[in-house]
Design a protein around this motif. Sequence first.
Motif, PDB file in Angstrom:
ATOM      1  N   UNK A   1       3.249  -0.368  -6.074  1.00  0.00           N
ATOM      2  CA  UNK A   1       2.075   0.522  -6.226  1.00  0.00           C
ATOM      3  C   UNK A   1       1.497   0.812  -4.706  1.00  0.00           C
ATOM      4  N   UNK A   2       2.014   0.211  -3.666  1.00  0.00           N
ATOM      5  CA  UNK A   2       1.624   0.219  -2.347  1.00  0.00           C
ATOM      6  C   UNK A   2       1.554   1.671  -1.642  1.00  0.00           C
ATOM      7  N   UNK A   3       3.042   2.075  -1.965  1.00  0.00           N
ATOM      8  CA  UNK A   3       3.169   3.410  -1.340  1.00  0.00           C
ATOM      9  C   UNK A   3       4.090   3.909  -2.073  1.00  0.00           C
ATOM     10  N   UNK A   4       3.988   4.335  -3.189  1.00  0.00           N
ATOM     11  CA  UNK A   4       4.872   4.881  -4.266  1.00  0.00           C
ATOM     12  C   UNK A   4       4.543   6.521  -4.101  1.00  0.00           C
ATOM     13  N   UNK A   5       5.234   7.145  -3.467  1.00  0.00           N
ATOM     14  CA  UNK A   5       4.837   8.752  -3.176  1.00  0.00           C
ATOM     15  C   UNK A   5       5.498   9.726  -3.754  1.00  0.00           C
ATOM     16  N   UNK A   6       6.884   9.394  -4.304  1.00  0.00           N
ATOM     17  CA  UNK A   6       7.647  10.569  -4.745  1.00  0.00           C
ATOM     18  C   UNK A   6       7.265  11.162  -5.900  1.00  0.00           C
ATOM     19  N   UNK A   7       7.528  12.551  -6.233  1.00  0.00           N
ATOM     20  CA  UNK A   7       6.941  13.349  -7.251  1.00  0.00           C
ATOM     21  C   UNK A   7       8.070  13.395  -8.356  1.00  0.00           C
ATOM     22  N   UNK A   8       9.235  12.912  -8.274  1.00  0.00           N
ATOM     23  CA  UNK A   8      10.268  12.616  -9.125  1.00  0.00           C
ATOM     24  C   UNK A   8      11.048  11.428  -9.278  1.00  0.00           C
ATOM     25  N   UNK A   9      12.019  11.193  -8.311  1.00  0.00           N
ATOM     26  CA  UNK A   9      12.609  10.046  -8.525  1.00  0.00           C
ATOM     27  C   UNK A   9      12.391   9.175  -7.115  1.00  0.00           C
ATOM     28  N   UNK A  10      12.634   7.830  -7.375  1.00  0.00           N
ATOM     29  CA  UNK A  10      12.354   6.738  -6.320  1.00  0.00           C
ATOM     30  C   UNK A  10      13.275   7.051  -5.299  1.00  0.00           C
ATOM     31  N   UNK A  11      12.961   6.840  -3.983  1.00  0.00           N
ATOM     32  CA  UNK A  11      13.822   7.003  -2.720  1.00  0.00           C
ATOM     33  C   UNK A  11      13.956   5.850  -2.013  1.00  0.00           C
ATOM     34  N   UNK A  12      14.955   5.403  -1.339  1.00  0.00           N
ATOM     35  CA  UNK A  12      15.220   4.366  -0.325  1.00  0.00           C
ATOM     36  C   UNK A  12      14.564   4.693   0.872  1.00  0.00           C
ATOM     37  N   UNK A  13      13.805   3.539   1.357  1.00  0.00           N
ATOM     38  CA  UNK A  13      12.713   3.998   2.558  1.00  0.00           C
ATOM     39  C   UNK A  13      13.635   3.709   3.885  1.00  0.00           C
ATOM     40  N   UNK A  14      13.145   3.761   4.706  1.00  0.00           N
ATOM     41  CA  UNK A  14      13.781   3.716   6.027  1.00  0.00           C
ATOM     42  C   UNK A  14      14.764   2.586   6.201  1.00  0.00           C
ATOM     43  N   UNK A  15      14.082   1.388   6.208  1.00  0.00           N
ATOM     44  CA  UNK A  15      14.765  -0.201   6.400  1.00  0.00           C
ATOM     45  C   UNK A  15      15.981  -0.153   5.210  1.00  0.00           C
ATOM     46  N   UNK A  16      15.524   0.071   3.962  1.00  0.00           N
ATOM     47  CA  UNK A  16      16.748   0.194   2.876  1.00  0.00           C
ATOM     48  C   UNK A  16      17.802   1.091   3.182  1.00  0.00           C
TER      49      UNK A  16
END
Length: 449
Positions: free
Chosen positions: A420-435
Motif C-alpha cells: 500500500x505504500x506506493x502501489x501506483x500501477x493502473x493494471x499489472x504490478x511492475x518490478x521497481x528499480x531495485x528489483x
Amino acid sequence: MSTVADDALAAGLDHFRTLEARQQPVWPDPEALAAVTTRLEHAAPLAAPGDADTLRERLAAAGRGEAFLLQGGDCAESFADAHADRIRNKVRTILQMAVILTHSASTPVVKMGRMAGQYAKPRSSDEETRDGITLPAYRGDMVNGHAFTKESRVPDPERLEQAYRISSATANVVRAFTTGGFADLRQVHEWNRGFMSNPAYARYERTADEIDRAIRFMDACGADFDALRSVEFFLSHEALVLDYERALTRHDQRTGRAYDTSAHFLWIGERTRQLHGAHVDFLSRVANPIGVKLGPTTTPKDALALAERLNPDDEPGRLTFITRMGAARIRDVLPALVEAVTWAGVKVTWVTDPMHGNTITSDSGYKTRRLSDVLDEVAGFFEVHQALGTVPGGLHVELTGDDVTEVLGGAEKISDAGLALRYETLVDPRLNHQQSLELAFQVAEMIRQ
C-alpha cells in the motif's frame, strides 16, 4: 515512405476487418472513429522501417546466441505519467540492467522499451462491477479512462490521436536520452546516483567501478570512445487496438513492403493469438519483427502453425516467441514447444516473460507477484534451454524506474502490508528499480553459465 496507396497491399492489410477481432473497444460513434483514423493515416511515423529492419537483424543474433534481448517497461503506460522524469527513469533502469548483463556475461544486449505506445491492455472481462454498478472495463488510456464513472469508461476514439501525440513526444524524449549523452557508458556511475543504500545498488556500483577502470585503461591506450556515447534503443508495444495499428501502417517504397510504424516491434498477446483471428492476420502482413505470447495452454501444433502463418519464409529475427508459463509450469510445458520448433528447423528467438504467469491476489486484495516466482520462472526458462541445447534469447519484463511497491519480496522485503505504500500501477504490478537490478544480476549469471 507513404500511406498504403497500392490497392492490393491495402486490401490485404484490411482483411483483418472480416475476421474475429477479440479485445477490441466498442466505439459508440463510427464517424468519429473514421475521422480520427483518417488523420492518423497521414501522421508522421513513430518508428522508421529501416530501424525495424536493423532490429530484425539484432533479434536474429539473439536467436543464435550472439546477443540477448532485454525488453522492459510499463504494463500499461498512462497519459499522466508521460513526462521526462518517468521516461528517464525507465530508460536508465533498462540501461543499468543492460550494463549488468553485458559486463557479467560478455554478451551484447539488444535494448527495447515497452514504451511510446503501450496504452492498451486486454482484459479478462468486458465489464467491471463495483457496489452493484456495472461499467465497461478499463482498457487503457488509448481507449477509455480509469476513473470508475460512466462518462470516463465510454470508449473515445479521440484517445487514439492523443495516444499518438504522447507516443511521439515519448519517442523524442527516449531518443534524446539515448543519443544525447545520458546513455554514454562513461556515465555508468551517474545512473546510480542517489541509490546506494541497499545490496542491489551496492553490487551495481562494484560493476560500475570495474567498467570505469576498463574504460580508463582503454583511454590510456588511445581507444576511440565514439561508440560509447549513444545506444540503440528500440520501441515496442502489444498490437492490440487494430484501428490504431492499421492507421499507422505505411508503404515503404524502399522495400515495397508494409510496416506498422507505431513501433519497431509489435507483439500479439496470449488472448489474441488465434491462428485465423484478426491480430495474427494483420501482423502477418507487416514487415516488422513481431512476437507472440505463448501461455501454458500452447501446444507444439499451435506454435508450429503460428510460425508458418507469421513467418512463412523462415526469416531469422522476424518471429519471437515470448513464453509466459508461470514458475510452476514452465519446466513441464516449455520443453515440448522448444523441441517441436527445433526439430522442425523453424527459426525463432525464444524470450521469457516471467511476469504474466505469476500474478496473484494478496491477502489485502492487491494484484501482485512474488519476485521469487519471477526469478524461478527465469531459472526454469534457462534450465529448459540448457537441457535441450537451444538458445535462451531474451527477457521481457514489466518494470518501472521508480521506487514503487507492487511486487512482493526482493532485498527490500516488500510485504503484503508494504504494497500500500506506493502501489501506483493502473493494471499489472511492475518490478521497481531495485528489483529490476536484482533480476538482471541473476540473468547475467545464467547467461554466463
